[in-house]
Scaffold this motif. Structure first.
Motif, PDB file in Angstrom:
ATOM      1  N   THR A   1       0.833  -1.200   0.000  1.00 48.05           N
ATOM      2  CA  THR A   1       0.000   0.000   0.000  1.00 48.05           C
ATOM      3  C   THR A   1       0.866   1.247   0.000  1.00 48.05           C
ATOM      4  O   THR A   1       2.093   1.168   0.134  1.00 48.05           O
ATOM      5  N   ASP A   2       0.235   2.426  -0.100  1.00 45.89           N
ATOM      6  CA  ASP A   2       0.968   3.672   0.102  1.00 45.89           C
ATOM      7  C   ASP A   2       1.552   3.693   1.514  1.00 45.89           C
ATOM      8  O   ASP A   2       1.015   3.062   2.444  1.00 45.89           O
ATOM      9  N   ASP A   3       2.622   4.435   1.699  1.00 47.00           N
ATOM     10  CA  ASP A   3       3.347   4.451   2.973  1.00 47.00           C
ATOM     11  C   ASP A   3       2.468   4.677   4.202  1.00 47.00           C
ATOM     12  O   ASP A   3       2.644   3.995   5.218  1.00 47.00           O
TER      13      ASP A   3
ATOM     14  N   MET B   1       5.592  -9.730   4.178  1.00 52.10           N
ATOM     15  CA  MET B   1       6.638  -8.857   3.648  1.00 52.10           C
ATOM     16  C   MET B   1       5.996  -7.501   3.403  1.00 52.10           C
ATOM     17  O   MET B   1       5.040  -7.402   2.635  1.00 52.10           O
ATOM     18  N   VAL B   2       6.504  -6.468   4.075  1.00 52.93           N
ATOM     19  CA  VAL B   2       5.938  -5.132   3.925  1.00 52.93           C
ATOM     20  C   VAL B   2       6.964  -4.240   3.232  1.00 52.93           C
ATOM     21  O   VAL B   2       8.154  -4.270   3.556  1.00 52.93           O
ATOM     22  N   GLU B   3       6.511  -3.476   2.272  1.00 54.79           N
ATOM     23  CA  GLU B   3       7.400  -2.568   1.555  1.00 54.79           C
ATOM     24  C   GLU B   3       8.003  -1.541   2.510  1.00 54.79           C
ATOM     25  O   GLU B   3       7.394  -1.164   3.512  1.00 54.79           O
ATOM     26  N   LYS B   4       9.184  -1.075   2.187  1.00 54.90           N
ATOM     27  CA  LYS B   4       9.796  -0.012   2.985  1.00 54.90           C
ATOM     28  C   LYS B   4       9.105   1.319   2.673  1.00 54.90           C
ATOM     29  O   LYS B   4       8.545   1.469   1.572  1.00 54.90           O
ATOM     30  N   PRO B   5       9.124   2.306   3.552  1.00 55.24           N
ATOM     31  CA  PRO B   5       9.524   2.169   4.952  1.00 55.24           C
ATOM     32  C   PRO B   5       8.471   1.396   5.726  1.00 55.24           C
ATOM     33  O   PRO B   5       7.292   1.423   5.365  1.00 55.24           O
ATOM     34  N   LEU B   6       8.889   0.721   6.779  1.00 59.04           N
ATOM     35  CA  LEU B   6       7.968  -0.110   7.544  1.00 59.04           C
ATOM     36  C   LEU B   6       6.734   0.673   7.970  1.00 59.04           C
ATOM     37  O   LEU B   6       5.599   0.200   7.828  1.00 59.04           O
ATOM     38  N   CYS B   7       6.927   1.867   8.499  1.00 58.60           N
ATOM     39  CA  CYS B   7       5.823   2.720   8.937  1.00 58.60           C
ATOM     40  C   CYS B   7       6.362   4.138   9.089  1.00 58.60           C
ATOM     41  O   CYS B   7       7.493   4.415   8.695  1.00 58.60           O
ATOM     42  N   GLN B   8       5.588   5.034   9.696  1.00 55.76           N
ATOM     43  CA  GLN B   8       5.986   6.446   9.721  1.00 55.76           C
ATOM     44  C   GLN B   8       6.107   7.037  11.124  1.00 55.76           C
ATOM     45  O   GLN B   8       6.406   8.220  11.250  1.00 55.76           O
TER      46      GLN B   8
END
Length: 207
Positions: free
Chosen positions: A77-79, A97-104
């Motif tokens: 998804t979007d960040d 598997m989560v796209e980078k960055p993990l979270c904000q």
């Protein structure tokens, strides 16, 4: 060989790329079973590419509870929207598997790490540059001691064409990306730590 039944959450360009990749015979051992996006237009575009052989969902909870089970979930998804599907999939016992960055935020990072430590599945972050042949060779040369004992490292992250995409559409708002130090430089920070074999205890950064 066990087949890993795979699902992709988020069907923007990156998510649709993952869906197409795991839908190909060139990736034995994986089978794309489901995709998920809250946007019906994204689901429509995906269906035109993937056809009717996968299940389509507008909610992560609905997908995880479906009769067509999955073993692994890719969060693309979007960040700003990584946290909810990541936590839901981990709690459901899936590999994630989560796209980078993990979270904000730091709080969200602590939540995800806590869930990952309790989860039955494998948890990964999408730092795909570790698999790039150039960086694999750099790591190998460093491990061989070609330049001696590495004591300090410095990364310069220059995105030559960044103005063409980082400062347009939703990406131009800090509410969406927060900072390029978080969104883009995570690759450089990850590579730097990987090259040096470091496990940081404290981090300070400006961006």
């Amino acid at each position: 060989m066990k087949t890993i039944r795979t699902a992709v959450v988020g069907l923007g360009p990156r998510g649709l790329f993952f869906a197409r990749m795991y839908d190909r015979p060139s990736h034995p051992g994986f089978e794309l079973r489901a995709v998920c996006d809250i946007d019906p237009k994204a689901l429509y575009r995906a269906r035109r590419v993937l056809g009717d052989k996968v299940a389509y969902f507008r909610g992560v909870g609905e997908m995880l509870a479906a009769k067509a089970p999955v073993d692994a979930v890719i969060v693309a998804t979007d960040d700003p929207h990584h946290v909810e599907p990541t936590v839901a999939a981990l709690r459901a016992g899936k590999h994630v598997m989560v796209e980078k960055p993990l979270c904000q935020t730091v709080e969200d990072a602590r939540l995800i790490v806590s869930e990952a430590r309790r989860a039955r599945g494998i948890f990964m972050i999408g730092f795909e540059l570790r698999e790039c042949v150039v960086f694999l060779k750099m790591r190998r040369l460093l491990d061989e001691g070609r330049i001696g004992d590495v004591r300090i490292g410095h990364a310069f992250d220059n995105v030559s064409v960044g103005g063409n995409y980082f400062f347009h559409s939703a990406r131009k708002r800090k509410a969406h990306y927060r900072s390029l130090l978080l969104q883009k430089a995570t690759h450089s920070l990850d590579l730097l730590n990987w090259f040096m074999g470091s496990v940081p205890a404290k981090v300070y950064a400006t961006g």
